[in-house]
Design a protein around this motif. Structure first.
Motif, PDB file in Angstrom:
ATOM      1  N   ALA A   1       0.850  -1.188   0.000  1.00  0.00           N
ATOM      2  CA  ALA A   1       0.000   0.000   0.000  1.00  0.00           C
ATOM      3  C   ALA A   1       0.885   1.237   0.000  1.00  0.00           C
ATOM      4  O   ALA A   1       2.036   1.200   0.442  1.00  0.00           O
ATOM      5  CB  ALA A   1      -0.915   0.009   1.217  1.00  0.00           C
ATOM      6  N   VAL A   2       0.351   2.354  -0.516  1.00  0.00           N
ATOM      7  CA  VAL A   2       1.087   3.606  -0.523  1.00  0.00           C
ATOM      8  C   VAL A   2       0.161   4.737  -0.087  1.00  0.00           C
ATOM      9  O   VAL A   2      -1.052   4.686  -0.316  1.00  0.00           O
ATOM     10  CB  VAL A   2       1.659   3.910  -1.935  1.00  0.00           C
ATOM     11  CG1 VAL A   2       0.541   4.178  -2.932  1.00  0.00           C
ATOM     12  CG2 VAL A   2       2.627   5.083  -1.899  1.00  0.00           C
ATOM     13  N   ALA A   3       0.750   5.729   0.559  1.00  0.00           N
ATOM     14  CA  ALA A   3      -0.014   6.916   0.958  1.00  0.00           C
ATOM     15  C   ALA A   3       0.914   8.117   0.943  1.00  0.00           C
ATOM     16  O   ALA A   3       2.108   8.006   1.228  1.00  0.00           O
ATOM     17  CB  ALA A   3      -0.619   6.730   2.345  1.00  0.00           C
ATOM     18  N   MET A   4       0.357   9.263   0.586  1.00  0.00           N
ATOM     19  CA  MET A   4       1.082  10.520   0.681  1.00  0.00           C
ATOM     20  C   MET A   4       0.357  11.362   1.723  1.00  0.00           C
ATOM     21  O   MET A   4      -0.824  11.672   1.574  1.00  0.00           O
ATOM     22  CB  MET A   4       1.098  11.243  -0.661  1.00  0.00           C
ATOM     23  CG  MET A   4       1.948  12.502  -0.678  1.00  0.00           C
ATOM     24  SD  MET A   4       3.732  12.183  -0.595  1.00  0.00           S
ATOM     25  CE  MET A   4       4.080  11.812  -2.317  1.00  0.00           C
ATOM     26  N   VAL A   5       1.072  11.702   2.784  1.00  0.00           N
ATOM     27  CA  VAL A   5       0.465  12.371   3.933  1.00  0.00           C
ATOM     28  C   VAL A   5       1.102  13.747   4.111  1.00  0.00           C
ATOM     29  O   VAL A   5       2.334  13.883   4.093  1.00  0.00           O
ATOM     30  CB  VAL A   5       0.641  11.535   5.215  1.00  0.00           C
ATOM     31  CG1 VAL A   5      -0.001  12.232   6.413  1.00  0.00           C
ATOM     32  CG2 VAL A   5       0.051  10.142   5.025  1.00  0.00           C
ATOM     33  N   SER A   6       0.275  14.768   4.249  1.00  0.00           N
ATOM     34  CA  SER A   6       0.783  16.133   4.403  1.00  0.00           C
ATOM     35  C   SER A   6       1.404  16.330   5.778  1.00  0.00           C
ATOM     36  O   SER A   6       1.227  15.514   6.692  1.00  0.00           O
ATOM     37  CB  SER A   6      -0.340  17.148   4.202  1.00  0.00           C
ATOM     38  OG  SER A   6      -1.231  17.122   5.305  1.00  0.00           O
ATOM     39  N   LYS A   7       2.131  17.443   5.918  1.00  0.00           N
ATOM     40  CA  LYS A   7       2.754  17.749   7.201  1.00  0.00           C
ATOM     41  C   LYS A   7       1.708  17.917   8.295  1.00  0.00           C
ATOM     42  O   LYS A   7       1.976  17.662   9.474  1.00  0.00           O
ATOM     43  CB  LYS A   7       3.602  19.014   7.062  1.00  0.00           C
ATOM     44  CG  LYS A   7       4.457  19.351   8.252  1.00  0.00           C
ATOM     45  CD  LYS A   7       5.544  20.368   7.908  1.00  0.00           C
ATOM     46  CE  LYS A   7       4.957  21.638   7.339  1.00  0.00           C
ATOM     47  NZ  LYS A   7       6.014  22.675   7.114  1.00  0.00           N
ATOM     48  N   LYS A   8       0.480  18.319   7.904  1.00  0.00           N
ATOM     49  CA  LYS A   8      -0.604  18.477   8.877  1.00  0.00           C
ATOM     50  C   LYS A   8      -1.224  17.141   9.277  1.00  0.00           C
ATOM     51  O   LYS A   8      -2.055  17.092  10.179  1.00  0.00           O
ATOM     52  CB  LYS A   8      -1.683  19.385   8.296  1.00  0.00           C
ATOM     53  CG  LYS A   8      -1.228  20.810   8.026  1.00  0.00           C
ATOM     54  CD  LYS A   8      -2.356  21.625   7.412  1.00  0.00           C
ATOM     55  CE  LYS A   8      -1.909  23.045   7.118  1.00  0.00           C
ATOM     56  NZ  LYS A   8      -2.998  23.852   6.484  1.00  0.00           N
ATOM     57  N   GLY A   9      -0.856  16.065   8.569  1.00  0.00           N
ATOM     58  CA  GLY A   9      -1.408  14.755   8.881  1.00  0.00           C
ATOM     59  C   GLY A   9      -2.563  14.345   7.993  1.00  0.00           C
ATOM     60  O   GLY A   9      -3.177  13.301   8.213  1.00  0.00           O
ATOM     61  N   ASP A  10      -2.868  15.150   6.965  1.00  0.00           N
ATOM     62  CA  ASP A  10      -3.954  14.814   6.041  1.00  0.00           C
ATOM     63  C   ASP A  10      -3.440  13.868   4.960  1.00  0.00           C
ATOM     64  O   ASP A  10      -2.367  14.098   4.381  1.00  0.00           O
ATOM     65  CB  ASP A  10      -4.511  16.074   5.378  1.00  0.00           C
ATOM     66  CG  ASP A  10      -5.109  17.042   6.381  1.00  0.00           C
ATOM     67  OD1 ASP A  10      -5.707  16.567   7.364  1.00  0.00           O
ATOM     68  OD2 ASP A  10      -4.970  18.272   6.185  1.00  0.00           O
ATOM     69  N   THR A  11      -4.199  12.816   4.666  1.00  0.00           N
ATOM     70  CA  THR A  11      -3.836  11.894   3.596  1.00  0.00           C
ATOM     71  C   THR A  11      -4.272  12.496   2.266  1.00  0.00           C
ATOM     72  O   THR A  11      -5.458  12.640   1.990  1.00  0.00           O
ATOM     73  CB  THR A  11      -4.507  10.525   3.799  1.00  0.00           C
ATOM     74  OG1 THR A  11      -4.051   9.970   5.043  1.00  0.00           O
ATOM     75  CG2 THR A  11      -4.137   9.578   2.669  1.00  0.00           C
TER      76      THR A  11
END
Length: 292
Positions: A88-98
């Motif tokens: 699985a892959v995810a890109m998560v922002s510095k704020k914690g939003d996927t």
């Protein structure tokens, strides 16, 4: 770009615990910031390449492609010469939003992969909904469909605008400006283009136009000249009397260019100006192209 394709030199810290039925590891590459943790599953190395070149920092340009390669992965349950990974892959922002995620990059692995081939790859194009000017974490999770093993990689991605494009604006703002090859369906980040490629100079998120009767009136000038100063193309107003809604303008404004084979001196200078016909707001952009 609306679609995202989801397809270390020095290990500075290693902690390993082994027994007859489990092993754990923590690896970190201080050049890229890549950190991997293994619980039952391990990899001999993890390679990060950007546009087919080895990554050497955590800074990336909008439109680049990151390929993550997991080499010699081990620790899976093997049945009849096959192992059964899930990735699985995810890109998560510095704020914690996927920002985006894909829970199953290996849809055919339920039937098993040959245990001889112990290499897995993931590919991410750094484009919308990922935005330049922000920092993200690129996270891969590899697990065993037949067991409890897990391997996780986490890497910081600081996304910057393309330094090859010089943009200035007056009373207009934008989110992204980039060059794309529609022929190859890829963003150009190294100035190199080919004859007969369909090139698009794209602006996304343009705001600041004056609206009259629900519409925006804008103009766009495009010029191309070679290093000898020869004018190859001069379009004074590509929009003429066309009107658009603010939503249409904000989504995307594009200028198209196709260079047919001929005599020219590299580099070419590609200049774009977009202006508001109901105000003094404008934005200009310029880039150099190396035609091969």
């Amino acid at each position: 770009m609306k679609n995202n394709i989801i397809r270390l030199f020095a290990i500075s810290t290693i902690v390993a615990v082994t027994s007859c039925n489990f092993n754990k590891s923590i690896n970190k590459d201080f050049a890229t910031g890549l950190k991997t943790t293994g619980d039952g599953i391990s990899a001999s190395s993890v390679d990060i390449t950007v546009n087919n070149e080895e990554a050497s920092s955590d800074k990336y340009t909008y439109g680049q492609t990151i390929v993550t390669t997991f080499n010699d992965i081990d620790g899976f349950t093997v049945e009849d010469g096959k192992y059964f990974p899930k990735m699985a892959v995810a890109m998560v922002s510095k704020k914690g939003d996927t920002v985006f995620a894909n829970s199953d990059l290996l849809p055919n692995s339920a039937s098993g992969l040959s245990s001889i081939k112990r290499q897995l790859k993931g590919q991410v194009i750094l484009a919308n909904p990922i935005l330049s000017g922000d920092t993200y974490n690129l996270i891969y999770t590899i697990s065993d469909l037949k067991g409890d093993g897990v391997f996780v990689s986490k890497m910081p991605v600081e996304l910057i605008k393309d330094s090859n494009i010089k943009i200035s604006s007056e009373k207009l703002s934008y989110s992204e400006g980039y060059i794309m090859s529609a022929t190859h369906k890829s963003v150009i980040t190294n100035r190199k283009v080919g004859f007969n490629d369909k090139l698009l100079f794209i602006f996304e998120g343009l705001k600041g136009f004056t609206t009259k009767d629900g519409f925006v009136e804008l103009g766009m000038t495009m010029t191309v000249e070679d290093d000898n100063g020869t004018v190859i193309l001069d379009q004074p107003d590509m929009f003429l009397n066309q009107k658009a809604t603010q939503a249409q303008v904000s989504q995307s404004i594009q200028a198209s260019l196709v260079l047919t084979k001929g005599t020219l001196e590299n580099p070419l200078k590609w200049h774009i100006k977009i202006w508001d016909k109901n105000s003094k707001a404008k934005i200009t952009a310029e880039t150099l192209l190396e035609v091969e």
